[in-house]
Design an enzyme around this catalytic site. Sequence first.
Site, short mmCIF file in Angstrom:
data_model
loop_
_atom_site.label_atom_id
_atom_site.label_comp_id
_atom_site.label_asym_id
_atom_site.label_seq_id
_atom_site.Cartn_x
_atom_site.Cartn_y
_atom_site.Cartn_z
N ARG A 240 0.85 -1.18 0.00
CA ARG A 240 0.00 0.00 0.00
C ARG A 240 0.88 1.23 0.00
O ARG A 240 1.97 1.21 0.58
CB ARG A 240 -0.86 0.06 1.27
CG ARG A 240 -2.13 -0.77 1.23
CD ARG A 240 -3.15 -0.20 0.25
NE ARG A 240 -4.38 -0.99 0.24
CZ ARG A 240 -4.61 -2.04 -0.54
NH1 ARG A 240 -3.71 -2.45 -1.40
NH2 ARG A 240 -5.76 -2.69 -0.49
N GLU A 269 -2.24 7.97 -3.94
CA GLU A 269 -2.61 7.55 -5.30
C GLU A 269 -4.09 7.89 -5.56
O GLU A 269 -4.88 7.93 -4.62
CB GLU A 269 -2.36 6.04 -5.49
CG GLU A 269 -3.19 5.12 -4.61
CD GLU A 269 -2.81 3.64 -4.79
OE1 GLU A 269 -1.63 3.28 -4.63
OE2 GLU A 269 -3.74 2.87 -5.07
N HIS A 287 -1.43 0.45 -9.54
CA HIS A 287 -2.11 -0.43 -8.59
C HIS A 287 -2.86 -1.55 -9.33
O HIS A 287 -4.08 -1.67 -9.22
CB HIS A 287 -3.06 0.37 -7.68
CG HIS A 287 -3.40 -0.33 -6.40
ND1 HIS A 287 -3.66 0.32 -5.22
CD2 HIS A 287 -3.54 -1.65 -6.11
CE1 HIS A 287 -3.94 -0.55 -4.27
NE2 HIS A 287 -3.86 -1.77 -4.79
C1 DGY Z 1 -5.97 -5.60 -2.75
O1 DGY Z 1 -6.66 -6.58 -2.97
O2 DGY Z 1 -5.81 -5.16 -1.60
C2 DGY Z 1 -5.36 -4.95 -3.93
O3 DGY Z 1 -4.34 -4.09 -3.59
C3 DGY Z 1 -6.44 -4.24 -4.71
O4 DGY Z 1 -6.88 -3.16 -3.94
#
Ligand code: DGY
Length: 336
Positions: A240, A269, A287
Amino acid sequence: MSASVLVTRASFPDIIDRLREHFDVADNPSDTLWTQDELIERLQGKEGAVTAGSDRIDARLLDACPMLKAVCNIGVGYNNVDVAACTERGVLLTNTPDVLTNTTADFGFGLMMAAARRITESERFVRAGKWVTTGRFDMLLGGDVHGTTLGILGMGRIGQAIAKRGALGFGMKVIYHNRTPLAPEIEAQYGARYVEKDALLRESDHLIVVVPYSASSHHAIGAAELKQMKSSATLTNIARGGVVDDAALATVLKEGGIAAAGLDVFEGEPQVHAELLACTNVVLTPHIGSASVTTRRAMAALSVDNLIAAMGVGPNAGKPPTPVNPQVLGVAPTPA
Ligand code: DGY
């Protein structure tokens, strides 16, 4: 009268249509990014929602949407949701684990390879016509991946799937740091060795960050941590934004403190730090770690299954497959 539910982002209409068999469904086919106030407005009268990482679900929203019973977030991560606030109000939260593990591990590994072997930089070089004019034997030299040391910060399901790829496919030595060490029989599958975080930073040739975001993982990789890494190392973040300090990383990349980085997630982001955009030795992706057709469909389907079950209908009525706070259903949570 059927219950009303909201789907906040556009995905796969045929999967979302399964909700229409049970509920009045409002959705967002144009995929407009709503502010929290707009989301609150659209959630009025709704008992359930399929949400995404871009939706902030917190006490303010929950208090303004008292009919809401279930929030079914698409994604394994749910740092966009205040879980305690949901639990306090008896709102069920579900996520989409497991279905994305291998796809995300593939992507993380690929991003690490792209950074190490300068793949996107090479692509830009060819497109700019530079190969023709400045091609040399020693152009675009990168770092090897096979046989090197793979460091993994966060050894959950995705971290272990990356370890498997590195150890079994690329003959890498795997070291990791995690809140708790894995059971010895799991470590043995990948020859993985638990190390303290400082050792992970110092010894990794390729460090991949897969730790969930929380207050305690905020800037887990910042200036001080980057300073401990080898100047030949790469850093890949598929966890993240906010786990890595993007500004500090941009400085270190510019100064050659590490060789390269691969980033799929960013602080703030979809905005990307301007200094990162200016670096040539970073591979940037929007992402998309879990973005294969099969996996994104499976994630959407799981969130729909969760919502149908959470609303007490369908074959799993009352038993959503992947609850985050099962105590809302009277079920004890699984220990982390
Ligand atoms: C997740 O599944 O957490 C991916 O990063 C998509 O948001």
